[in-house]
Structure formats: C-alpha cells, structure tokens
Design a protein around this motif. Structure first.
Motif, short mmCIF file in Angstrom:
data_model
loop_
_atom_site.label_atom_id
_atom_site.label_comp_id
_atom_site.label_asym_id
_atom_site.label_seq_id
_atom_site.Cartn_x
_atom_site.Cartn_y
_atom_site.Cartn_z
N ASP A 233 -5.71 -13.95 -6.17
CA ASP A 233 -4.41 -13.46 -6.60
C ASP A 233 -4.31 -11.95 -6.42
N ALA A 234 -5.38 -11.24 -6.74
CA ALA A 234 -5.39 -9.78 -6.58
C ALA A 234 -5.28 -9.41 -5.11
N LEU A 235 -5.96 -10.14 -4.27
CA LEU A 235 -5.89 -9.87 -2.83
C LEU A 235 -4.50 -10.14 -2.29
N THR A 236 -3.91 -11.24 -2.70
CA THR A 236 -2.55 -11.58 -2.27
C THR A 236 -1.56 -10.51 -2.75
N SER A 237 -1.71 -10.09 -3.99
CA SER A 237 -0.83 -9.07 -4.54
C SER A 237 -0.98 -7.75 -3.77
N ALA A 238 -2.20 -7.36 -3.48
CA ALA A 238 -2.44 -6.13 -2.73
C ALA A 238 -1.83 -6.21 -1.34
N ARG A 239 -2.00 -7.33 -0.68
CA ARG A 239 -1.43 -7.49 0.66
C ARG A 239 0.09 -7.48 0.62
N ASN A 240 0.66 -8.13 -0.39
CA ASN A 240 2.13 -8.16 -0.53
C ASN A 240 2.68 -6.78 -0.84
N THR A 241 1.89 -5.95 -1.47
CA THR A 241 2.31 -4.58 -1.78
C THR A 241 2.18 -3.69 -0.55
N ALA B 208 1.91 -4.54 2.78
CA ALA B 208 2.58 -4.95 4.03
C ALA B 208 3.91 -4.23 4.25
N PRO B 209 4.81 -4.19 3.25
CA PRO B 209 6.07 -3.47 3.50
C PRO B 209 5.86 -1.96 3.70
N GLN B 210 4.86 -1.40 3.03
CA GLN B 210 4.57 0.02 3.20
C GLN B 210 4.09 0.29 4.63
N ALA B 211 3.24 -0.56 5.13
CA ALA B 211 2.74 -0.42 6.50
C ALA B 211 3.88 -0.57 7.50
N ALA B 212 4.77 -1.51 7.26
CA ALA B 212 5.91 -1.71 8.16
C ALA B 212 6.81 -0.47 8.14
#
Length: 67
Positions: free
Chosen positions: A4-12, A14-18
C-alpha cells in the motif's frame, strides 16, 4: 501494508514526474533569454517565490545555512 505504501508513493510521484517532463519539453528560446538576462544583469536581481503556506516570500539561497 508495504505494498500500500509503495502504491501510494507511486501514485503521488507519477503526476509530479509527468509535470516535470511537460515542463522540460516546454523549455525553449524564452528560457535562454531569461538565463541571458539574469547572467548579464548589471545590478542586483531580486527573486521571490511562493510555496507552501507559511513559506511565502521567505529568503531562499543555496548558501543559506540549514538548521
């Protein structure tokens, strides 16, 4: 829980990277003009910034000591 922590970090992140990729793609002649103006300024250059609440227009400098 770790997943869950990994998914949350990636979801946070990804839009910043984009957003950063979009910003990088938008750099062009105006960026070079701005850099040239700053590099050749004959007087002091005042730069202000806005950020998180409570950090509006606070001094910022790479040489500012971190405490």
């Amino acid at each position: 829980m770790a997943q869950d922590a990994l998914t949350s970090a990636r979801n946070t992140l990804a839009p910043q990277a984009a957003g950063l990729t979009q910003l990088a793609d938008a750099l062009g002649d105006n960026f070079f003009k701005a850099v040239d103006l700053l590099a050749n300024a004959k007087a002091r250059v005042i730069i202000s910034r806005m950020g998180k609440s409570g950090h509006l227009a606070t001094p910022h400098s790479p040489t500012k000591p971190h405490t």
